[in-house]
Motif scaffolding. Sequence first.
Motif, PDB file in Angstrom:
ATOM      1  N   ARG A 181      -8.354   4.257   2.684  1.00  9.16           N
ATOM      2  CA  ARG A 181      -9.094   3.678   1.556  1.00  9.16           C
ATOM      3  C   ARG A 181      -8.614   4.262   0.231  1.00  9.16           C
ATOM      4  NH1 ARG A 181     -15.004   4.942   3.475  1.00  9.16           N
ATOM      5  NH2 ARG A 181     -15.556   4.133   1.401  1.00  9.16           N
ATOM      6  N   LEU A 182      -8.260   5.546   0.229  1.00  7.72           N
ATOM      7  CA  LEU A 182      -7.730   6.169  -0.984  1.00  7.72           C
ATOM      8  C   LEU A 182      -6.398   5.540  -1.371  1.00  7.72           C
ATOM      9  CD1 LEU A 182      -7.888   8.518  -3.078  1.00  7.72           C
ATOM     10  CD2 LEU A 182      -6.607   9.901  -1.429  1.00  7.72           C
ATOM     11  N   ASN A 183      -5.497   5.382  -0.416  1.00  6.93           N
ATOM     12  CA  ASN A 183      -4.197   4.777  -0.711  1.00  6.93           C
ATOM     13  C   ASN A 183      -4.339   3.313  -1.109  1.00  6.93           C
ATOM     14  OD1 ASN A 183      -2.826   7.165  -0.157  1.00  6.93           O
ATOM     15  ND2 ASN A 183      -2.653   6.689   2.014  1.00  6.93           N
ATOM     16  N   ALA A 217       5.080   0.848   7.699  1.00  3.36           N
ATOM     17  CA  ALA A 217       6.497   0.551   7.462  1.00  3.36           C
ATOM     18  C   ALA A 217       6.643  -0.675   6.573  1.00  3.36           C
ATOM     19  CB  ALA A 217       7.215   0.337   8.788  1.00  3.36           C
ATOM     20  N   ALA A 218       5.812  -1.691   6.811  1.00  2.00           N
ATOM     21  CA  ALA A 218       5.876  -2.903   5.985  1.00  2.00           C
ATOM     22  C   ALA A 218       5.522  -2.597   4.540  1.00  2.00           C
ATOM     23  CB  ALA A 218       4.943  -3.961   6.560  1.00  2.00           C
ATOM     24  N   ILE A 219       4.537  -1.725   4.310  1.00  2.00           N
ATOM     25  CA  ILE A 219       4.182  -1.325   2.941  1.00  2.00           C
ATOM     26  C   ILE A 219       5.374  -0.656   2.268  1.00  2.00           C
ATOM     27  CG2 ILE A 219       2.739   0.246   1.582  1.00  2.00           C
ATOM     28  CD1 ILE A 219       0.510  -0.280   3.678  1.00  2.00           C
ATOM     29  N   ASN A 220       6.030   0.238   2.992  1.00  2.00           N
ATOM     30  CA  ASN A 220       7.208   0.903   2.431  1.00  2.00           C
ATOM     31  C   ASN A 220       8.361  -0.067   2.218  1.00  2.00           C
ATOM     32  OD1 ASN A 220       7.302   4.186   2.318  1.00  2.00           O
ATOM     33  ND2 ASN A 220       5.691   3.444   3.677  1.00  2.00           N
ATOM     34  N   ALA A 221       8.432  -1.088   3.056  1.00  2.00           N
ATOM     35  CA  ALA A 221       9.471  -2.104   2.859  1.00  2.00           C
ATOM     36  C   ALA A 221       9.259  -2.858   1.558  1.00  2.00           C
ATOM     37  CB  ALA A 221       9.479  -3.068   4.045  1.00  2.00           C
ATOM     38  N   VAL A 222       7.996  -3.140   1.221  1.00  2.00           N
ATOM     39  CA  VAL A 222       7.698  -3.820  -0.050  1.00  2.00           C
ATOM     40  C   VAL A 222       8.137  -2.948  -1.221  1.00  2.00           C
ATOM     41  CG1 VAL A 222       5.874  -4.735  -1.533  1.00  2.00           C
ATOM     42  CG2 VAL A 222       5.783  -5.123   0.938  1.00  2.00           C
ATOM     43  N   HIS A 223       7.813  -1.651  -1.162  1.00  2.00           N
ATOM     44  CA  HIS A 223       8.195  -0.747  -2.260  1.00  2.00           C
ATOM     45  C   HIS A 223       9.711  -0.629  -2.388  1.00  2.00           C
ATOM     46  CE1 HIS A 223       4.273   0.619  -3.502  1.00  2.00           C
ATOM     47  NE2 HIS A 223       3.928   0.969  -2.271  1.00  2.00           N
ATOM     48  N   THR A 224      10.404  -0.491  -1.277  1.00  2.00           N
ATOM     49  CA  THR A 224      11.854  -0.296  -1.348  1.00  2.00           C
ATOM     50  C   THR A 224      12.599  -1.599  -1.596  1.00  2.00           C
ATOM     51  OG1 THR A 224      11.907  -0.404   1.080  1.00  2.00           O
ATOM     52  CG2 THR A 224      11.896   1.779   0.076  1.00  2.00           C
ATOM     53  N   ASP A 225      11.921  -2.725  -1.506  1.00  2.00           N
ATOM     54  CA  ASP A 225      12.546  -4.010  -1.795  1.00  2.00           C
ATOM     55  C   ASP A 225      12.557  -4.306  -3.288  1.00  2.00           C
ATOM     56  OD1 ASP A 225      13.757  -6.445  -0.786  1.00  2.00           O
ATOM     57  OD2 ASP A 225      11.927  -7.478  -1.408  1.00  2.00           O
ATOM     58  N   ALA A 226      11.698  -3.633  -4.047  1.00  2.00           N
ATOM     59  CA  ALA A 226      11.591  -3.901  -5.489  1.00  2.00           C
ATOM     60  C   ALA A 226      12.691  -3.157  -6.234  1.00  2.00           C
ATOM     61  CB  ALA A 226      10.223  -3.466  -6.000  1.00  2.00           C
ATOM     62  N   PRO A 227      13.527  -3.863  -7.016  1.00  2.00           N
ATOM     63  CA  PRO A 227      14.588  -3.184  -7.761  1.00  2.00           C
ATOM     64  C   PRO A 227      14.054  -2.270  -8.856  1.00  2.00           C
ATOM     65  CG  PRO A 227      14.488  -5.511  -8.346  1.00  2.00           C
ATOM     66  CD  PRO A 227      13.582  -5.332  -7.187  1.00  2.00           C
ATOM     67  N   ASP A 228      12.823  -2.549  -9.312  1.00  2.00           N
ATOM     68  CA  ASP A 228      12.178  -1.721 -10.330  1.00  2.00           C
ATOM     69  C   ASP A 228      10.700  -1.619  -9.961  1.00  2.00           C
ATOM     70  OD1 ASP A 228      10.634  -1.452 -13.120  1.00  2.00           O
ATOM     71  OD2 ASP A 228      12.662  -0.689 -13.416  1.00  2.00           O
ATOM     72  N   VAL A 262       1.161  -5.567  -1.043  1.00  2.00           N
ATOM     73  CA  VAL A 262       0.787  -4.206  -0.665  1.00  2.00           C
ATOM     74  C   VAL A 262      -0.704  -4.140  -0.354  1.00  2.00           C
ATOM     75  CG1 VAL A 262       0.560  -1.824  -1.479  1.00  2.00           C
ATOM     76  CG2 VAL A 262       2.663  -3.111  -1.951  1.00  2.00           C
ATOM     77  N   LEU A 263      -1.521  -4.745  -1.219  1.00  2.00           N
ATOM     78  CA  LEU A 263      -2.967  -4.721  -0.987  1.00  2.00           C
ATOM     79  C   LEU A 263      -3.339  -5.462   0.290  1.00  2.00           C
ATOM     80  CD1 LEU A 263      -5.764  -3.903  -1.931  1.00  2.00           C
ATOM     81  CD2 LEU A 263      -5.836  -5.993  -3.325  1.00  2.00           C
ATOM     82  N   ALA A 264      -2.700  -6.599   0.542  1.00  2.00           N
ATOM     83  CA  ALA A 264      -2.989  -7.357   1.767  1.00  2.00           C
ATOM     84  C   ALA A 264      -2.654  -6.529   3.003  1.00  2.00           C
ATOM     85  CB  ALA A 264      -2.202  -8.661   1.766  1.00  2.00           C
ATOM     86  N   LEU A 265      -1.567  -5.774   2.933  1.00  2.00           N
ATOM     87  CA  LEU A 265      -1.192  -4.923   4.066  1.00  2.00           C
ATOM     88  C   LEU A 265      -2.191  -3.776   4.244  1.00  2.00           C
ATOM     89  CD1 LEU A 265       2.671  -4.884   3.506  1.00  2.00           C
ATOM     90  CD2 LEU A 265       1.489  -5.806   5.521  1.00  2.00           C
ATOM     91  N   TYR A 266      -2.656  -3.204   3.136  1.00  2.00           N
ATOM     92  CA  TYR A 266      -3.659  -2.150   3.252  1.00  2.00           C
ATOM     93  C   TYR A 266      -4.980  -2.694   3.801  1.00  2.00           C
ATOM     94  CZ  TYR A 266      -1.305   1.936   1.347  1.00  2.00           C
ATOM     95  OH  TYR A 266      -0.474   3.021   1.191  1.00  2.00           O
ATOM     96  N   ASP A 267      -5.323  -3.906   3.427  1.00  2.00           N
ATOM     97  CA  ASP A 267      -6.521  -4.527   4.003  1.00  2.00           C
ATOM     98  C   ASP A 267      -6.375  -4.655   5.519  1.00  2.00           C
ATOM     99  OD1 ASP A 267      -7.792  -4.757   1.575  1.00  2.00           O
ATOM    100  OD2 ASP A 267      -7.135  -6.826   1.221  1.00  2.00           O
ATOM    101  N   GLN A 268      -5.179  -5.039   5.952  1.00  8.31           N
ATOM    102  CA  GLN A 268      -4.908  -5.163   7.384  1.00  8.31           C
ATOM    103  C   GLN A 268      -4.976  -3.781   8.063  1.00  8.31           C
ATOM    104  OE1 GLN A 268      -1.154  -7.066   8.127  1.00  8.31           O
ATOM    105  NE2 GLN A 268      -1.603  -7.492  10.271  1.00  8.31           N
ATOM    106  N   LEU A 269      -4.426  -2.770   7.394  1.00  5.07           N
ATOM    107  CA  LEU A 269      -4.456  -1.430   7.949  1.00  5.07           C
ATOM    108  C   LEU A 269      -5.881  -0.893   8.028  1.00  5.07           C
ATOM    109  CD1 LEU A 269      -2.941   1.090   8.938  1.00  5.07           C
ATOM    110  CD2 LEU A 269      -2.668   1.769   6.533  1.00  5.07           C
ATOM    111  N   ALA A 270      -6.695  -1.182   7.007  1.00  4.25           N
ATOM    112  CA  ALA A 270      -8.071  -0.684   6.981  1.00  4.25           C
ATOM    113  C   ALA A 270      -8.901  -1.248   8.123  1.00  4.25           C
ATOM    114  CB  ALA A 270      -8.717  -1.017   5.638  1.00  4.25           C
ATOM    115  N   ARG A 271      -8.541  -2.423   8.593  1.00  5.11           N
ATOM    116  CA  ARG A 271      -9.274  -2.975   9.746  1.00  5.11           C
ATOM    117  C   ARG A 271      -8.950  -2.210  11.024  1.00  5.11           C
ATOM    118  NH1 ARG A 271      -8.322  -7.853   6.802  1.00  5.11           N
ATOM    119  NH2 ARG A 271      -6.341  -8.274   7.878  1.00  5.11           N
TER     120      ARG A 271
END
Length: 406
Positions: free
Chosen positions: A328-330, A291-302, A311-320
């Motif tokens: 890993r693909l995402n 949800a936090a990753i999607n929040a980053v994407h939807t927060d960007a006006p462009d 986004v990468l920091a959140l994926y690192d957290q998710l990968a743990r």
Amino acid sequence: MTGVGEAIVRAHREEWARLVATLARRIGDLDIAEEMAAEAFATAVERWPVDGVPPNPGAWLTTTAQRKAVDRLRREARREEKHQEALMLYDAPEPLGAIDDDRLRLVFTCCHPALAMEARVALTLRMVGGLTVPEIARAFLVQEPAMGRRITRAKAKIKAARIPYGVPFREDLPARVAGVLTVLYLIFNEGYLTSDPEGEAVRADLTAEAIRLTRLVRDLLPGDGEVAGLLALMLLTEARRAARVSASGELVALDEQDRGAWDRGLIAEGHALVRARIATGEAPGRYQILAAINAVHTDAPDARDTDWSQVLALYDQLARLDPSPIVRLNRAIAVAELDGPQVALAEVDGLPLEEYHAFHATRAHLLRRLGRGEEARAAYDRAIALAGNTAERAYLTRRRDQLPGA
């Protein structure tokens, strides 16, 4: 079953799921429950064209199936004992437990902790979610025969171990909620971008129902962070639905979507849920991070304003928490934005996802950016062959045909 019978089953899919689960719970035998439900629908095929569809088809089917179950149980061995069990079908009250909603009660009932997680999820998707075995197999990234065997084994275990189909009470919910959330997430995903090559690209009925049920779970378990996280994830994803498929029926990638068409009300609600979970200071689970990753994407006006470092920091957290190949693909998509496509491709190559269309689509995108046109074309071809969704195939085909030399 005849074509007419199949049409009736499709028209009353919810009654079928409720009927099978109710009979299984009362009789204690899932196979007999399915047989009785099938006989009730067969009777409907004979009588409804003559007598007309009854005002309450679900009640009619339930009564018919119960009567057939009574007859069946009376004929079996241990006549007196079985006869008493059959009579209880009419007299036993339906315990509501902690859950008032019929469908959510069925989901919690089927997600029995005595079954392995994948088995309970697959069985629930089949019995309650209405998904077909091929759809469930695609959700789990396994072959259809393997998924069919998994569902059959789950039914066999229920029968052999005499696992009771009792309606769970409030104290039972925490032991079942992880499976329930997985079921709701997979139903939502199937609606957001369907895997049926013959079906429509998006099924708003499935996404709406998944969100509705997740809201109800949150009402039951307001302190569960993963429930809030899944609701936020669904809302932030659903907010983009109107911009996800073009008027011509082609998938629109995130960086190409008209962000003015996004549902700002859903985004605001999703962001509020994410912020509330962060404020607790508790370690987030998988759905909260997604949800936090999607929040980053939807927060960007462009798309160019996306905070890829976050986004990468959140994926690192998710990968743990979940070091799966799909995570890993995402994650590699964020790596490509920060460190370039060559670094990302090195992380993608070798992932055990040869039968997953998104793996080949990601490789095609990275190879395209590296100017390796022939390899990109081959990757697009493989992705198109594996993709089940017509909108996704149209998008991938266009991208492939735009390669130099096409």
